[in-house]
Design an enzyme around this catalytic site. Structure first.
Site, PDB file in Angstrom:
ATOM      1  N   PRO A 354       0.859  -1.196   0.000  1.00 49.91           N
ATOM      2  CA  PRO A 354       0.000   0.000   0.000  1.00 49.91           C
ATOM      3  C   PRO A 354       0.894   1.245   0.000  1.00 49.91           C
ATOM      4  O   PRO A 354       1.559   1.543   0.983  1.00 49.91           O
ATOM      5  CB  PRO A 354      -0.810  -0.124   1.296  1.00 49.91           C
ATOM      6  CG  PRO A 354      -0.164  -1.176   2.105  1.00 49.91           C
ATOM      7  CD  PRO A 354       0.839  -1.922   1.280  1.00 49.91           C
ATOM      8  N   ASP A 530       5.804   2.123   2.282  1.00 58.06           N
ATOM      9  CA  ASP A 530       4.822   1.067   2.536  1.00 58.06           C
ATOM     10  C   ASP A 530       4.051   1.465   3.798  1.00 58.06           C
ATOM     11  O   ASP A 530       4.605   1.482   4.901  1.00 58.06           O
ATOM     12  CB  ASP A 530       5.587  -0.255   2.748  1.00 58.06           C
ATOM     13  CG  ASP A 530       4.663  -1.440   2.967  1.00 58.06           C
ATOM     14  OD1 ASP A 530       3.506  -1.230   3.375  1.00 58.06           O
ATOM     15  OD2 ASP A 530       5.126  -2.574   2.759  1.00 58.06           O
ATOM     16  N   HIS A 531       2.795   1.784   3.615  1.00 54.48           N
ATOM     17  CA  HIS A 531       2.026   2.336   4.736  1.00 54.48           C
ATOM     18  C   HIS A 531       1.741   1.289   5.810  1.00 54.48           C
ATOM     19  O   HIS A 531       1.254   1.608   6.882  1.00 54.48           O
ATOM     20  CB  HIS A 531       0.728   2.957   4.219  1.00 54.48           C
ATOM     21  CG  HIS A 531       0.244   4.102   5.053  1.00 54.48           C
ATOM     22  ND1 HIS A 531       0.716   4.378   6.319  1.00 54.48           N
ATOM     23  CD2 HIS A 531      -0.673   5.070   4.786  1.00 54.48           C
ATOM     24  CE1 HIS A 531       0.100   5.433   6.803  1.00 54.48           C
ATOM     25  NE2 HIS A 531      -0.751   5.879   5.900  1.00 54.48           N
ATOM     26  N   ARG A 532       2.059   0.034   5.528  1.00 49.44           N
ATOM     27  CA  ARG A 532       1.917  -0.974   6.598  1.00 49.44           C
ATOM     28  C   ARG A 532       3.060  -0.828   7.591  1.00 49.44           C
ATOM     29  O   ARG A 532       2.908  -1.112   8.779  1.00 49.44           O
ATOM     30  CB  ARG A 532       1.952  -2.389   6.010  1.00 49.44           C
ATOM     31  CG  ARG A 532       0.798  -2.695   5.079  1.00 49.44           C
ATOM     32  CD  ARG A 532       1.022  -4.009   4.373  1.00 49.44           C
ATOM     33  NE  ARG A 532       2.281  -4.005   3.634  1.00 49.44           N
ATOM     34  CZ  ARG A 532       2.785  -5.050   2.996  1.00 49.44           C
ATOM     35  NH1 ARG A 532       2.137  -6.199   2.993  1.00 49.44           N
ATOM     36  NH2 ARG A 532       3.932  -4.969   2.342  1.00 49.44           N
TER      37      ARG A 532
END
Ligand code: COA
Length: 558
Positions: A354, A530-532
């Site tokens: 993401p 990476d928004h995780r």
């Protein structure tokens, strides 16, 4: 429980037929009417159904054997219900038929009158429009269209498959009665068709083997409606819908291509969600067999589990390609291995990560003044100092101060892998495509060392001399398009890394200093992450820190 023989039922007049596929094995449990094997005549593929529910004890035939009505093909231990054998029941299970091509007669015969085609209307050299109608469908009505095998504008030959229909008993392709050009398709997938329904409109050249009459040469719409298969009342006399074979090339047929498979195999593919146009058939005439469907699904699962390059990615339907040649000249070229690998990696990263991109302008006015002041020193050393070493150094500092960027995620184990080293990849544009050599221990190296090493690795990349080890182990990547141009872009994270810095071309801009505008050299930075692994606040901290470090390079020493 009783054993009973499975016998070949009435084959609609066919004598000897060839077994082309075994659909069950000894030990399999089947329901009454489940298909046991497929035989093929020159007219039809027929699935022989089980006479009852039970367990298959054995099959007594193999692929390639010839069988005829009444032959024993296996033994079943029935689990109740009728004890009658097929032979005895007098109520034979109905064979499921997939219609096969009957060779187009080279000359007209009395048995097969030319009812399928309307009376010819034109002299050679002209053309006419024909509406093709659905032929007799072996007694079936309201049969759904499962595939449309042509597109508007396509040129078809006589007997080319136009659409495929499928009932619960049979699938068959409706062939074109003429050579010509598809003008308009009048049905859609899912439509239910019966004999006489309008299928499509064709423009038929008068040179296409039709008899001339006395009409003039201007194209006309004959108003004729053509049934590819005239119904004569006797099945054996019908000119049956033609089943087209697939390409015999090694590659599976292209998405959207027609498929050649029996109803049971189609049903299995539907149940497993397998796109039959992607499956290569190993049967006669590239017919797709049950084993092919299973092997395809197994392979897709393995690829997904290994995270390897799946062309369509994560089960997302692939992009259907039109026939581009209908729009103009084209040529096709096989992708280089590098392009194929890069494409798969990009897609995998894009689909798995993401992405969010954080933007920042770094004021590098002073940095550039310093960099230019080092030109003479660089010439002495034989090393060119570009902005890249400063960026490497600033990123290494940011990675050590914000270690949440120096991680990889193991989603299977639900673990965050923290790295206690700082290796940074640099994207290099080469004539063969994008390559990403890795500079190790950037935090421990000085600017000259980084300048020399990045120049050397970039040259090796362009000369195709990089070793695999020199492209592995990066924690983070810098992709600089600053030497080329652009104001900003959103790079794709090079997974399993969790962030990448995009650098665009520095430009002089007016910056308000509180009392007046000052001309400052601003370097556009784009941090995709990476928004995780990283939250937005940390991303803003990371780019702000880069701005500070590049704005005052003395802080890189702290
Ligand atoms: N702004 C303005 N000028 C810049 C700049 C920037 N951000 N970055 C570099 N330049 C200048 C350099 O100073 C140099 O100018 P000079 O010759 O007057 O000193 C010129 O642009 C060319 O620099 P370059 O040879 O590209 O060196 P580099 O160290 O900046 O970059 C690579 C090296 C390997 C990164 C670069 O050559 C490259 O391949 N970039 C493309 C990467 C890519 O394709 N990314 C896309 C991935 S999808």
């Amino acid at each position: 429980m009783s054993e009973q023989e499975i016998r070949v039922p009435d084959l609609g007049g066919a004598d000897e037929v060839e077994v082309i596929e075994l659909l069950v094995s000894a030990g399999d449990s089947v329901e009454a009417e489940d298909p046991i094997l497929t035989v093929e005549t020159d007219k039809a593929s027929v699935e022989l159904p089980s006479p009852g529910a039970g367990k298959i004890i054995k099959l007594t035939v193999k692929v390639g054997d010839k069988v005829k009505e009444g032959d024993v093909v296996g033994v079943i231990e029935s689990s109740g219900g009728s004890d009658d054998s097929v032979e005895d029941s007098g109520d034979e299970p109905e064979a499921k038929t997939e219609e096969k091509p009957e060779k187009k007669p080279s000359s007209k015969s009395q048995d097969e009158p030319e009812q399928s085609k309307p009376a010819p209307k034109k002299k050679s050299g002209g053309s006419r429009n024909e509406t093709v109608l659905v032929p007799p469908l072996d007694g079936m009505e309201n049969v759904p269209v499962i595939e449309i095998n042509v597109s508007e504008g396509d040129t078809v030959e006589a007997d080319d498959a136009l659409v495929t229909v499928e009932s619960d008993k049979a699938s068959m392709e409706i062939p074109s009665p003429y050579s010509g050009k598809v003008v308009k398709i009048l049905v859609a997938e899912g439509d239910k068709l019966s004999e006489g329904d309008k299928l499509l409109e064709l423009t038929v050249a008068e040179d296409g083997g039709e008899e001339d009459d006395e009409q003039d040469e201007a194209p006309v719409d004959s108003g004729q409606e053509a049934k590819p298969e005239p119904k004569t009342g006797e099945k054996a006399q019908q000119k049956e819908p033609t089943l087209q074979s697939q390409t015999s090339a090694d590659e599976p047929p292209a998405p959207g291509a027609k498929v050649h498979a029996g109803p049971a195999v189609r049903k299995l593919a539907r149940e497993l969600g397998a796109d039959m146009t992607r499956i290569k058939g190993s049967g006669p005439k590239s017919r797709i067999l049950k084993d092919d469907v299973q092997a395809y699904v197994k392979n897709q699962l393995q690829q997904a589990q290994q995270g390897s390059a799946v062309a369509t990615g994560s089960g997302i339907p692939g992009v259907k390609l039109p026939d581009f040649s209908q729009f103009g000249d084209i040529e096709k070229e096989t992708m280089s291995r590098m392009m194929a690998v890069t494409a798969a990696n990009m897609q995998r990263s894009w689909l798995n990560v993401p992405h969010v991109t954080q933007f920042e302008d770094a004021d590098i006015t002073d940095m550039e003044a310093f960099r230019k002041s080092q030109k003479a020193a660089g010439e002495k050393k034989g090393v060119k100092m570009t902005p890249l070493p400063f960026l490497l150094k600033a990123c290494a500092t940011a990675l050590s101060e914000l270690p949440q960027f120096n991680v990889s995620l193991d989603m299977e184990r639900k673990e965050v892998v923290r790295k206690h080293y700082i290796h940074i990849g640099i994207a290099v544009d080469t004539p063969n495509g994008l390559m990403v050599p890795v500079i190790r221990d950037v935090d421990k190296k000085g600017l000259w060392e980084l300048a020399a090493e990045s120049a050397e690795l970039a040259q090796k990349a362009r000369d195709k001399k990089l070793k695999p080890a020199e492209m592995q182990g990066a924690c983070f990547t810098i992709t600089s398009l600053g030497g080329i141009g652009g104001t900003a872009f959103t790079p794709i994270v090079n997974a399993p890394e969790v962030a990448i810095l995009g650098v665009s071309k520095a430009a002089m801009k007016p910056v308000w200093d509180g009392s007046e505008f000052q001309p400052r050299l601003l370097l556009p930075l784009s941090l995709s992450y990476d928004h995780r692994a990283v939250n937005g606040a940390d991303a803003a901290r990371f780019t702000s820190l880069l701005g500070q470090l590049l704005g005052d390079i003395r802080t890189l020493l702290l």
